[in-house]
Enzyme design. Structure first.
Site, short mmCIF file in Angstrom:
data_model
loop_
_atom_site.label_atom_id
_atom_site.label_comp_id
_atom_site.label_asym_id
_atom_site.label_seq_id
_atom_site.Cartn_x
_atom_site.Cartn_y
_atom_site.Cartn_z
CB SER A 190 -0.87 0.06 1.26
OG SER A 190 -1.47 -1.17 1.52
CG HIS A 239 -3.50 -3.33 -2.66
ND1 HIS A 239 -2.31 -3.95 -2.39
CD2 HIS A 239 -3.96 -2.87 -1.48
CE1 HIS A 239 -2.06 -3.87 -1.10
NE2 HIS A 239 -3.04 -3.22 -0.51
CG HIS A 280 -3.77 -9.01 0.74
ND1 HIS A 280 -4.09 -8.17 -0.30
CD2 HIS A 280 -2.70 -8.46 1.37
CE1 HIS A 280 -3.24 -7.14 -0.30
NE2 HIS A 280 -2.39 -7.30 0.70
CE1 TYR A 317 -7.34 -8.00 2.58
CE2 TYR A 317 -5.26 -8.37 3.71
CZ TYR A 317 -6.04 -7.64 2.85
OH TYR A 317 -5.51 -6.53 2.24
CD GLU A 318 -7.45 -9.42 -1.87
OE1 GLU A 318 -8.06 -9.01 -2.87
OE2 GLU A 318 -6.21 -9.51 -1.81
CB ALA A 370 1.02 -0.79 4.94
CG MET A 379 -3.29 -8.28 7.77
SD MET A 379 -4.91 -7.53 7.47
CE MET A 379 -5.14 -6.61 9.01
CB SER A 380 1.00 -9.08 2.78
OG SER A 380 1.91 -8.07 3.16
CG ASN A 416 -1.41 1.38 12.24
OD1 ASN A 416 -1.28 1.05 11.05
ND2 ASN A 416 -1.65 0.50 13.19
CG HIS A 445 -7.66 0.66 4.25
ND1 HIS A 445 -6.47 -0.06 4.34
CD2 HIS A 445 -7.91 0.79 2.93
CE1 HIS A 445 -6.05 -0.35 3.11
NE2 HIS A 445 -6.90 0.16 2.24
N1 HPA Z 1 -2.20 -4.44 11.81
C1 HPA Z 1 -2.15 -5.28 10.75
N2 HPA Z 1 -1.89 -4.87 9.53
C2 HPA Z 1 -1.68 -3.56 9.33
C3 HPA Z 1 -1.74 -2.63 10.37
C4 HPA Z 1 -2.03 -3.10 11.69
O1 HPA Z 1 -2.09 -2.35 12.67
N3 HPA Z 1 -1.48 -1.40 9.84
C5 HPA Z 1 -1.27 -1.60 8.51
N4 HPA Z 1 -1.39 -2.89 8.19
#
Ligand code: HPA
Length: 267
Positions: free
Chosen positions: A25, A56, A78, A80-81, A108, A205-206, A229, A241
């Site tokens: 991202s 994306h 991903h 999660y998709e 990210a 998550m990747s 973050n 997001h």
């Molecule tokens: N957790 C998981 N994946 C992320 C986060 C998070 O806080 N920030 C960006 N991708």
């Protein structure tokens, strides 16, 4: 050779990419800096699904960056998709079949280490695969090992090179362990505390599926997290997001300098 590889090879002509770069991202702009770009939309590659996350894209961009023949993956798959891990790892398998030697992965992530606030650039030293999925499950593909060793998932020499590039460019870069979770929900505060105790510095998550495939093929990996973050519970603020995308675009400019510096030096 896989059908997907044949489709991509047919578009490359005489170009022989040495490095593949997976854009997370915020890094999409790097695809636009590729010279003599050949754009290969995912819908033209057998087995590649259409991407479905805001921010994306869905194409491979082949050409040169800093004079190095590259393949840029703009848009990843991903888990999660709903994609199987093998689909997340499919582009990496294609890169390996095309003779790519080095995989650069970016993502990210949330900060787990308390001294890694949003806006931190982190070189990935190692990962924890907490997705409990592995793209290598099943019959090994030709050229893959049954039990790939993972003692140096992220190449020591490339990491040292990236650190040197960052230092010389005056870019502050931390180093840490990336924990890969399934998602798509962000973590609870208790999960972030758990990750901290497990030795993670960042969470996302990747990335783990791609690196597992790359190592099973003997490709050298270099990985970076843009920490967008602090993890849940660290500051008490909720995250969105939209915030993730905004912060990653700022840090991405610095990361692009590091990636291009690395390319210049492996030429
Ligand atoms: N957790 C998981 N994946 C992320 C986060 C998070 O806080 N920030 C960006 N991708």
């Amino acid at each position: 050779m896989m059908k997907a590889t044949e489709a991509v090879a047919a578009r490359l002509g005489t170009l022989k990419p040495r490095v593949a770069i997976v854009l997370g991202s915020g890094l999409g702009f790097l695809a636009d800096e590729v010279a003599q770009a050949i754009r290969i939309p995912y819908r033209t590659i057998p087995g590649f699904p259409e991407p479905g996350v805001a921010g994306h894209k869905g194409e491979l961009v082949a050409g040169t960056l800093e004079g190095v023949p590259v393949l840029v993956q703009a848009g990843r798959f991903h888990l999660y998709e709903g994609h199987p891990a093998a689909v997340a790892g499919l582009p990496t398998r294609v890169f390996a079949e095309l003779g790519v030697e080095i995989l650069i992965v970016t993502n990210a992530a949330g900060g787990v280490r308390r001294t890694f606030p949003g806006g931190t650039l982190m070189l990935i030293a190692d990962h924890l695969n907490l997705m409990w999925r592995n793209p290598l499950i099943g019959q090994p593909e030709p050229g893959e090992q049954r039990f790939p060793i993972m003692h140096e998932p992220y190449d020591g020499e490339l990491r040292a090179l990236a650190s040197t590039v960052a230092r010389e460019a005056g870019i502050r870069m931390e180093e840490g362990v990336y924990a890969a979770l399934l998602g798509p929900s962000y973590e609870t505060p208790s999960e972030v505390r758990m990750l901290e105790r497990l030795g993670a510095d960042a969470v996302g998550m990747s990335t783990a599926p791609e690196v597992l495939v790359a190592r099973s093929r003997g490709m050298r990996c270099l990985g970076f997290s843009i920490i967008t973050n602090p993890g849940a519970g660290i500051t008490g603020e909720a995250l969105s997001h939209a915030e993730v995308l905004a912060v990653s675009e700022q840090v991405a400019r610095k990361l692009a300098v590091v990636v291009k510096g690395v390319l210049q030096r492996i030429k």
